[in-house]
Design a protein around this motif. Structure first.
Motif, mmCIF file in Angstrom:
data_model
loop_
_atom_site.group_PDB
_atom_site.id
_atom_site.type_symbol
_atom_site.label_atom_id
_atom_site.label_comp_id
_atom_site.label_asym_id
_atom_site.label_seq_id
_atom_site.Cartn_x
_atom_site.Cartn_y
_atom_site.Cartn_z
ATOM 1 N N THR A 161 85.709 68.681 -5.995
ATOM 2 C CA THR A 161 86.318 69.339 -7.152
ATOM 3 C C THR A 161 85.662 68.875 -8.456
ATOM 4 N N ASN A 162 86.001 69.581 -9.536
ATOM 5 C CA ASN A 162 85.398 69.301 -10.848
ATOM 6 C C ASN A 162 83.873 69.406 -10.804
ATOM 7 N N VAL A 163 83.373 70.293 -9.985
ATOM 8 C CA VAL A 163 81.924 70.505 -9.861
ATOM 9 C C VAL A 163 81.598 71.935 -10.267
ATOM 10 N N LYS A 164 80.872 72.076 -11.364
ATOM 11 C CA LYS A 164 80.481 73.397 -11.859
ATOM 12 C C LYS A 164 79.012 73.644 -11.588
ATOM 13 N N VAL A 165 78.744 74.750 -10.907
ATOM 14 C CA VAL A 165 77.369 75.104 -10.598
ATOM 15 C C VAL A 165 76.646 75.487 -11.887
ATOM 16 N N GLY A 166 75.468 74.890 -12.079
ATOM 17 C CA GLY A 166 74.718 75.135 -13.298
ATOM 18 C C GLY A 166 74.952 74.061 -14.342
ATOM 19 N N GLN A 167 75.963 73.233 -14.089
ATOM 20 C CA GLN A 167 76.272 72.136 -15.011
ATOM 21 C C GLN A 167 76.214 70.797 -14.292
ATOM 22 N N ASP A 168 76.978 70.687 -13.189
ATOM 23 C CA ASP A 168 76.998 69.441 -12.427
ATOM 24 C C ASP A 168 76.024 69.461 -11.247
ATOM 25 N N ILE A 169 75.667 70.636 -10.819
ATOM 26 C CA ILE A 169 74.714 70.817 -9.734
ATOM 27 C C ILE A 169 74.075 72.189 -9.920
ATOM 28 N N SER A 170 72.809 72.303 -9.584
ATOM 29 C CA SER A 170 72.124 73.590 -9.765
ATOM 30 C C SER A 170 72.272 74.454 -8.524
ATOM 31 N N ALA A 171 72.124 75.743 -8.724
ATOM 32 C CA ALA A 171 72.168 76.682 -7.594
ATOM 33 C C ALA A 171 71.038 76.369 -6.625
ATOM 34 N N ASP A 172 69.870 76.038 -7.137
ATOM 35 C CA ASP A 172 68.722 75.717 -6.272
ATOM 36 C C ASP A 172 69.020 74.511 -5.396
ATOM 37 N N GLU A 173 69.695 73.517 -5.983
ATOM 38 C CA GLU A 173 70.014 72.312 -5.219
ATOM 39 C C GLU A 173 70.988 72.628 -4.091
ATOM 40 N N ILE A 174 71.958 73.493 -4.364
ATOM 41 C CA ILE A 174 72.913 73.873 -3.329
ATOM 42 C C ILE A 174 72.204 74.602 -2.187
#
Length: 451
Positions: A200-213
């Motif tokens: 939780t508290n994980v925003k894609v593009g802020q805390d993790i990138s789409a590419d990394e996912i």
């Protein structure tokens, strides 16, 4: 002391409004069921719950079996027992409608799932590990459903949720007096117990990138919900006392019960389910008068009929064919009124609904202390574009059978695919799409057929 008492009263106003069935009532109601062989109620249920089977198990005292039957088909079946428009779905299809009254399917579903919840019953187990990783964006009904099914198949599942808690709409977006957070939390725990990692508290593009996912996982399921309420694009929208309905309801579900509305006049703009929630929340916060303004008529409103009736029972006033022109404020920047104009319906637009047309010279002003905006929700366009997926105005394009996107490694379900003629934005429909996305992902790897 008076403030404390007022807060206690407000808290009581947000307790669940509808009481569940007693043991005796549940058994008696279950025994009314005809257990139809070709049950039309099953066909009418978007998740195809074996309704006669779960009701028969209630009648025989097998409550764990009943809850498992429900939750097998619908991973958010406890929430849906409270928020589904059952009179339009399963109960609406009940054969007893022709002779007496339909079986109280929603209440019986609630009875069985409440038993499982109160008895901390473990209903499912994780499958043998396959060594295949799946990342899910969004921990709402669609994401939880996909995660639950994949975990049962043996996939290693991680959910990335932007909010503090998972559950999506069920946790934050549906008023507490219809759906307490404890119900949604239990459904989330059912998924966690299958070794699903919910971050939780994980925003894609802020805390993790789409590419990394995409790099971390063999497959990805995009199951994000909707975003915020769009601007009205009228004068005075930034005044103190103008609220986003989603954030307004979310605050009450998070326990932030303000006394600022006691004795006040509130206007809600819109006539969908969220508008109803905003209006009924205002009533329970002590507002003296609550009006819903809608530029069309009752016939065109998108709120469920039972929501509409619920609001009327709460004393909410509906002003049809009324459109806001500007919000009026005082020198302190506080809302004092809203200028409106009467409308009439013209020819149908592209969506099939007749277009509202302003009536010249019909402007009038309503004195108000707060305005709640509930005119739909925007889409997570930035999120979709980060994954470089084909979309139409924020509606992700998917294969309607498999829910696979333009990227074969990514599936999508729920709010991100609703619209443009695809699906109906209901909790139960999102849950079914999450299931189907999981099944088709599994089928692609196992080369099995999905019905």
């Amino acid at each position: 002391m008076s403030n404390t008492l007022s807060l206690l009263k407000l808290e009581k106003n947000f307790l669940e409004a509808h009481e569940g069935l007693t043991n005796r009532e549940a058994v008696e109601e279950a025994n009314r069921c005809l257990y139809c062989y070709d049950a039309p109620c099953i066909v009418a249920c978007p998740t195809s719950i074996d309704i006669p089977s779960f009701i028969k198990k209630i009648a025989s005292g097998n409550l764990k079996g009943s809850a498992k039957t429900i939750m097998s088909a619908n991973p958010v079946g406890a929430s849906c027992s409270r928020v589904c428009p059952t009179e339009e779905l399963c109960e609406g299809a009940c054969v007893l409608n022709h002779s007496t009254k339909p079986i109280m399917i929603g209440d019986l579903q609630r009875y069985a799932t409440d038993w499982a919840r109160h008895n901390d019953t473990v209903l499912f187990e994780a499958g043998e590990p396959k060594g295949i990783k799946v990342g899910i964006i969004g921990g709402g009904p669609a994401g939880l459903s996909a995660a639950r099914e994949l975990a049962r198949f043996g996939y290693e599942v991680t959910i990335y949720e932007a909010e503090k808690e998972a559950g999506g709409l069920n946790t934050y977006g549906i008023v507490s007096f219809r759906l307490p957070q404890s119900i949604s939390y239990w459904e989330v725990e059912q998924v966690k117990k299958l070794n699903v990692d919910i971050q939780t508290n994980v925003k894609v593009g802020q805390d993790i990138s789409a590419d990394e996912i995409v790099e971390r996982h063999d497959f990805v399921i995009l199951a994000a919900g909707m975003s915020h309420v769009p601007d009205l694009k009228i004068e005075g929208e930034n005044l103190k006392g103008v609220h986003d309905a989603i954030e307004f309801v979310k605050a009450t579900k998070s326990g932030k019960l303000s006394q600022d509305y006691v004795g006040k006049k509130v206007v809600v703009i819109g006539a969908g389910n969220t508008a109803i929630d905003g209006a009924t929340c205002s009533v329970r916060l002590g507002a003296d008068n609550v009006k819903i303004l809608y530029r069309r008529t009752q016939e065109e409103m998108t709120a469920y009929d039972f929501e509409y009736e619920f609001a009327k029972q709460d004393g909410v006033e509906f002003r049809w064919l009324t459109s806001p022109q500007r919000i009026i404020g005082n020198d302190a920047g506080e809302v004092t009124g809203i200028e409106c104009i009467k409308m009439e319906l013209g020819e149908p637009g592209e969506d099939g609904r007749r277009r509202p047309i302003p009536v010249k010279g019909s402007q009038f002003v309503l004195p108000v202390d707060a305005v709640i905006k509930a005119i739909g929700q925007t889409r997570h366009l930035s999120l979709i574009e980060q994954f470089d997926l084909e979309h139409s105005d924020g509606v992700v394009q998917v294969d309607l059978e498999t829910f696979q996107t333009s990227n074969p490694k990514i599936f999508a379900c729920g709010d991100v695919v609703f619209g443009k003629g695809v699906g109906e934005a209901m909790v139960v429909t999102a849950a079914e799409q999450g299931k189907l996305a999981a099944y088709h992902l599994h089928a692609q790897l196992e080369k099995v057929h999905v019905n």
